[in-house]
Design a protein around this motif. Structure first.
Motif, PDB file in Angstrom:
ATOM      1  N   GLY A 151     -88.363  99.454  54.985  1.00 38.92           N
ATOM      2  CA  GLY A 151     -89.029  98.503  55.871  1.00 38.92           C
ATOM      3  C   GLY A 151     -89.223  97.175  55.170  1.00 38.92           C
ATOM      4  O   GLY A 151     -89.283  97.120  53.927  1.00 38.92           O
ATOM      5  N   ALA A 152     -89.269  96.119  55.961  1.00 39.35           N
ATOM      6  CA  ALA A 152     -89.452  94.781  55.382  1.00 39.35           C
ATOM      7  C   ALA A 152     -90.309  93.913  56.298  1.00 39.35           C
ATOM      8  O   ALA A 152     -90.178  92.694  56.324  1.00 39.35           O
ATOM      9  N   GLY A 153     -91.188  94.559  57.073  1.00 42.40           N
ATOM     10  CA  GLY A 153     -92.104  93.827  57.938  1.00 42.40           C
ATOM     11  C   GLY A 153     -93.407  93.548  57.195  1.00 42.40           C
ATOM     12  O   GLY A 153     -93.469  93.608  55.962  1.00 42.40           O
ATOM     13  N   GLY A 154     -94.454  93.289  57.962  1.00 42.13           N
ATOM     14  CA  GLY A 154     -95.747  92.952  57.369  1.00 42.13           C
ATOM     15  C   GLY A 154     -96.300  94.049  56.473  1.00 42.13           C
ATOM     16  O   GLY A 154     -96.847  93.768  55.397  1.00 42.13           O
ATOM     17  N   ALA A 155     -96.151  95.290  56.891  1.00 40.12           N
ATOM     18  CA  ALA A 155     -96.704  96.402  56.112  1.00 40.12           C
ATOM     19  C   ALA A 155     -96.014  96.500  54.752  1.00 40.12           C
ATOM     20  O   ALA A 155     -96.666  96.705  53.721  1.00 40.12           O
ATOM     21  N   ALA A 156     -94.692  96.323  54.733  1.00 36.51           N
ATOM     22  CA  ALA A 156     -93.946  96.383  53.473  1.00 36.51           C
ATOM     23  C   ALA A 156     -94.320  95.214  52.573  1.00 36.51           C
ATOM     24  O   ALA A 156     -94.593  95.396  51.379  1.00 36.51           O
ATOM     25  N   VAL A 181     -85.254  98.406  51.406  1.00 33.24           N
ATOM     26  CA  VAL A 181     -84.174  98.609  52.368  1.00 33.24           C
ATOM     27  C   VAL A 181     -84.733  98.486  53.789  1.00 33.24           C
ATOM     28  O   VAL A 181     -85.773  99.061  54.102  1.00 33.24           O
ATOM     29  N   ASN A 182     -84.023  97.724  54.593  1.00 36.19           N
ATOM     30  CA  ASN A 182     -84.479  97.534  55.969  1.00 36.19           C
ATOM     31  C   ASN A 182     -83.308  97.596  56.936  1.00 36.19           C
ATOM     32  O   ASN A 182     -82.189  97.219  56.581  1.00 36.19           O
ATOM     33  N   ARG A 183     -83.581  98.104  58.138  1.00 37.33           N
ATOM     34  CA  ARG A 183     -82.564  98.155  59.205  1.00 37.33           C
ATOM     35  C   ARG A 183     -81.917  96.776  59.375  1.00 37.33           C
ATOM     36  O   ARG A 183     -80.707  96.663  59.521  1.00 37.33           O
ATOM     37  N   THR A 184     -82.738  95.735  59.321  1.00 36.43           N
ATOM     38  CA  THR A 184     -82.246  94.352  59.402  1.00 36.43           C
ATOM     39  C   THR A 184     -82.231  93.801  57.971  1.00 36.43           C
ATOM     40  O   THR A 184     -83.269  93.381  57.448  1.00 36.43           O
ATOM     41  N   ALA A 185     -81.048  93.840  57.342  1.00 33.58           N
ATOM     42  CA  ALA A 185     -80.960  93.553  55.905  1.00 33.58           C
ATOM     43  C   ALA A 185     -81.511  92.177  55.490  1.00 33.58           C
ATOM     44  O   ALA A 185     -82.164  92.075  54.447  1.00 33.58           O
ATOM     45  N   PRO A 186     -81.277  91.117  56.261  1.00 35.14           N
ATOM     46  CA  PRO A 186     -81.765  89.796  55.809  1.00 35.14           C
ATOM     47  C   PRO A 186     -83.285  89.763  55.562  1.00 35.14           C
ATOM     48  O   PRO A 186     -83.753  89.024  54.688  1.00 35.14           O
ATOM     49  N   LYS A 187     -84.038  90.584  56.285  1.00 37.25           N
ATOM     50  CA  LYS A 187     -85.494  90.606  56.054  1.00 37.25           C
ATOM     51  C   LYS A 187     -85.807  91.235  54.696  1.00 37.25           C
ATOM     52  O   LYS A 187     -86.743  90.822  54.008  1.00 37.25           O
ATOM     53  N   ALA A 188     -85.009  92.216  54.299  1.00 35.26           N
ATOM     54  CA  ALA A 188     -85.194  92.803  52.960  1.00 35.26           C
ATOM     55  C   ALA A 188     -84.813  91.774  51.892  1.00 35.26           C
ATOM     56  O   ALA A 188     -85.525  91.613  50.895  1.00 35.26           O
ATOM     57  N   ALA A 223     -92.523 102.255  55.106  1.00 37.33           N
ATOM     58  CA  ALA A 223     -93.374 101.167  55.613  1.00 37.33           C
ATOM     59  C   ALA A 223     -92.805 100.618  56.914  1.00 37.33           C
ATOM     60  O   ALA A 223     -93.161  99.517  57.320  1.00 37.33           O
ATOM     61  N   THR A 224     -91.898 101.377  57.556  1.00 36.04           N
ATOM     62  CA  THR A 224     -91.393 100.941  58.860  1.00 36.04           C
ATOM     63  C   THR A 224     -92.387 101.353  59.938  1.00 36.04           C
ATOM     64  O   THR A 224     -93.237 102.222  59.713  1.00 36.04           O
ATOM     65  N   ALA A 225     -92.236 100.741  61.090  1.00 38.11           N
ATOM     66  CA  ALA A 225     -93.104 101.109  62.212  1.00 38.11           C
ATOM     67  C   ALA A 225     -92.517 102.315  62.956  1.00 38.11           C
ATOM     68  O   ALA A 225     -93.010 102.691  64.012  1.00 38.11           O
ATOM     69  N   GLY A 226     -91.476 102.916  62.379  1.00 41.25           N
ATOM     70  CA  GLY A 226     -90.740 103.998  63.046  1.00 41.25           C
ATOM     71  C   GLY A 226     -91.603 105.161  63.492  1.00 41.25           C
ATOM     72  O   GLY A 226     -91.435 105.656  64.606  1.00 41.25           O
ATOM     73  N   ALA A 260     -91.912 108.023  66.680  1.00 38.12           N
ATOM     74  CA  ALA A 260     -91.200 109.198  66.154  1.00 38.12           C
ATOM     75  C   ALA A 260     -89.752 108.896  65.779  1.00 38.12           C
ATOM     76  O   ALA A 260     -88.880 109.739  65.911  1.00 38.12           O
ATOM     77  N   ALA A 261     -89.487 107.674  65.312  1.00 38.00           N
ATOM     78  CA  ALA A 261     -88.130 107.311  64.888  1.00 38.00           C
ATOM     79  C   ALA A 261     -88.033 107.410  63.376  1.00 38.00           C
ATOM     80  O   ALA A 261     -88.948 107.006  62.661  1.00 38.00           O
ATOM     81  N   LEU A 262     -86.917 107.947  62.922  1.00 37.42           N
ATOM     82  CA  LEU A 262     -86.688 108.124  61.493  1.00 37.42           C
ATOM     83  C   LEU A 262     -85.890 106.922  60.991  1.00 37.42           C
ATOM     84  O   LEU A 262     -84.824 106.646  61.529  1.00 37.42           O
TER      85      LEU A 262
END
Ligand code: ATR
Length: 291
Positions: free
Chosen positions: A137-142, A160-167, A204-207, A211-213
């Motif tokens: 995750g690379a949002g606020g929590a991360a 590592v983040n689903r959207t790499a540029p944020k990482a 640290a993702t909101a997944g 219930a998303a992995l």
């Protein structure tokens, strides 16, 4: 009771958690336990602020004698903007979860990352020094946990983040601090996960909310891995169940919640409560709910 019999009125200092929604918050229970434990005269309420009324609600609470606030969803960025002075960890997080009303202005802090680190190291007994850490995750929590984790001197942190540029943006932001603490900071998209077991994997993702992995190479999980989900619930999260199925030890974020609260209490009162007994009580309450 007659006037003669009445006891002197001792006013407690007022604190609260402000959010929207806030009815579900466990913070009033946690801080009431801390007050009992430490003998500090503290009163702690819930404050529901309308989505467009955060600043007015904070100012009204302050004007009525309030001493400090915990800030939760969705107001942590507004709290960051409102503070006159920020702790280094709040500045790095770009978000504030603790406000303290000082004589010279509003002090903003962020105790979330400290809470995570303390839960991992003290409650779960896993040292971060020299560890290989994977942060999903690379949002606020991360963002809020990177600096407190770096301060514990892990050998490497891979973000590592689903959207790499944020990482990549987070890696760039913390490159200087990583160098200072002798940590290799790298990462990007899911393909940048090292296919070898990490010591600690933090979700640290909101997944877990839906219930998303998060996508992550299964070889990152080993029998010596602590897989930590920052979320918690009455049942283990999907991430925890996945990690356990791969042989890892799994933990949820309930301890982080308690330990960030303990650190906020310390920021306000200069007294550090014990998180562990309150965590045990909350755990028992959750287990009773699940039964
Ligand atoms: P928060 O404050 O909880 O961190 P956020 O700033 O909106 O909330 O960040 C959410 C994080 O969870 C992001 O890293 C997001 O990935 P993207 O940047 O690619 O959106 C991640 N996230 C949310 N749902 C996810 C899912 N189903 N799989 C993987 N990552 C997810």
């Amino acid at each position: 009771m007659s006037v003669k019999e009445s006891k002197p009125v001792v006013h407690a200092d007022r604190y609260a958690v402000v959010g929207n929604p806030v009815a579900h918050s466990k913070s009033p229970y946690i801080h009431a336990q801390f007050a009992l434990q430490t003998g500090e005269r503290v009163e702690y309420d819930r404050l529901l602020a309308p989505l467009d009324g955060f600043v007015q609600h904070v100012q009204a609470f302050h004007a009525a004698g309030g001493r400090g606030l915990n800030v939760t969803v969705p107001f942590k960025l507004e709290a960051h903007a409102l503070a006159h002075k920020l702790s280094p960890r709040a500045a790095a997080a770009g978000a504030v979860n603790t406000l303290r009303f000082d004589a010279d202005g509003i002090f903003g802090d962020n105790t979330d990352g400290f809470g995570l680190v303390r839960d991992i190291e003290v409650n779960l007994g896993v040292a971060l020094e020299g560890a290989r850490v994977l942060l999903l995750g690379a949002g606020g929590a991360a963002r809020g946990v990177v600096l407190p984790m770096l301060e514990r001197r892990p050998r490497e942190i891979t973000i590592v983040n689903r959207t790499a540029p944020k990482a990549h943006a987070l890696i760039e932001q913390f490159a200087g601090a990583a160098g200072e603490f002798g940590c290799i900071l790298s990462g990007g998209g899911p393909q940048d996960v090292d296919p070898k077991p990490y010591d600690v994997i933090v979700n640290a993702t909101a997944g877990s909310l839906d219930a998303a992995l998060p996508e992550c190479d299964e070889r990152a999980f080993g029998t010596g891995t602590l897989a930590y989900d920052m979320m918690y619930g009455a049942q283990p999260t999907v991430f925890m169940r996945h990690a356990q199925a791969l042989g890892a030890r799994a933990a949820d974020g309930l301890g982080m919640l308690v330990e960030q609260a303990a650190e906020s209490f310390f920021v306000w009162r200069g007294v550090r409560p014990e998180g562990a007994p309150v965590l045990a009580a909350l755990r028992a309450q959750l287990a009773a709910q699940a039964a």
